[in-house]
Design a protein around this motif. Structure first.
Motif, short mmCIF file in Angstrom:
data_model
loop_
_atom_site.label_atom_id
_atom_site.label_comp_id
_atom_site.label_asym_id
_atom_site.label_seq_id
_atom_site.Cartn_x
_atom_site.Cartn_y
_atom_site.Cartn_z
N LYS A 1 51.75 39.37 40.93
CA LYS A 1 50.73 40.12 40.20
C LYS A 1 51.01 40.10 38.70
CE LYS A 1 48.36 44.56 40.09
NZ LYS A 1 48.27 45.90 40.67
N MET A 2 52.28 40.31 38.33
CA MET A 2 52.65 40.30 36.91
C MET A 2 52.48 38.89 36.34
SD MET A 2 55.97 42.81 36.99
CE MET A 2 56.15 42.99 35.21
N LYS A 3 52.85 37.87 37.10
CA LYS A 3 52.71 36.49 36.63
C LYS A 3 51.24 36.15 36.40
CE LYS A 3 54.45 32.56 35.50
NZ LYS A 3 55.05 32.45 34.18
N GLU A 4 50.35 36.63 37.27
CA GLU A 4 48.92 36.39 37.09
C GLU A 4 48.40 37.05 35.82
OE1 GLU A 4 47.08 37.83 40.66
OE2 GLU A 4 47.62 36.04 41.79
N GLN A 5 49.09 38.09 35.34
CA GLN A 5 48.70 38.78 34.12
C GLN A 5 49.39 38.17 32.90
OE1 GLN A 5 49.77 42.83 34.99
NE2 GLN A 5 48.04 43.14 36.35
#
Length: 53
Positions: free
Chosen positions: A25-29
């Motif tokens: 999720k953080m990587k997608e952001q």
């Protein structure tokens, strides 16, 4: 299903899966690997293994 690093698997399967979800999720952001590692208290190597870099 992704391959979790040994360090993640040691935390337990459910916790490891939840941690991997947080990483993705953080990587997608567009959060950097270093920032993810710091935020989730993991090593950069563990984060890289989770995301497959």
């Amino acid at each position: 299903m992704c391959n979790l690093s040994d360090g993640i698997e040691e935390r337990g399967k459910a916790e490891g899966i939840e941690l991997a979800r947080k990483v993705f999720k953080m990587k997608e952001q567009d959060v950097s690997v270093q920032e993810i590692a710091k935020e989730l208290q993991l090593s950069v190597e563990e984060v890289e293994q989770i995301i497959g870099e």
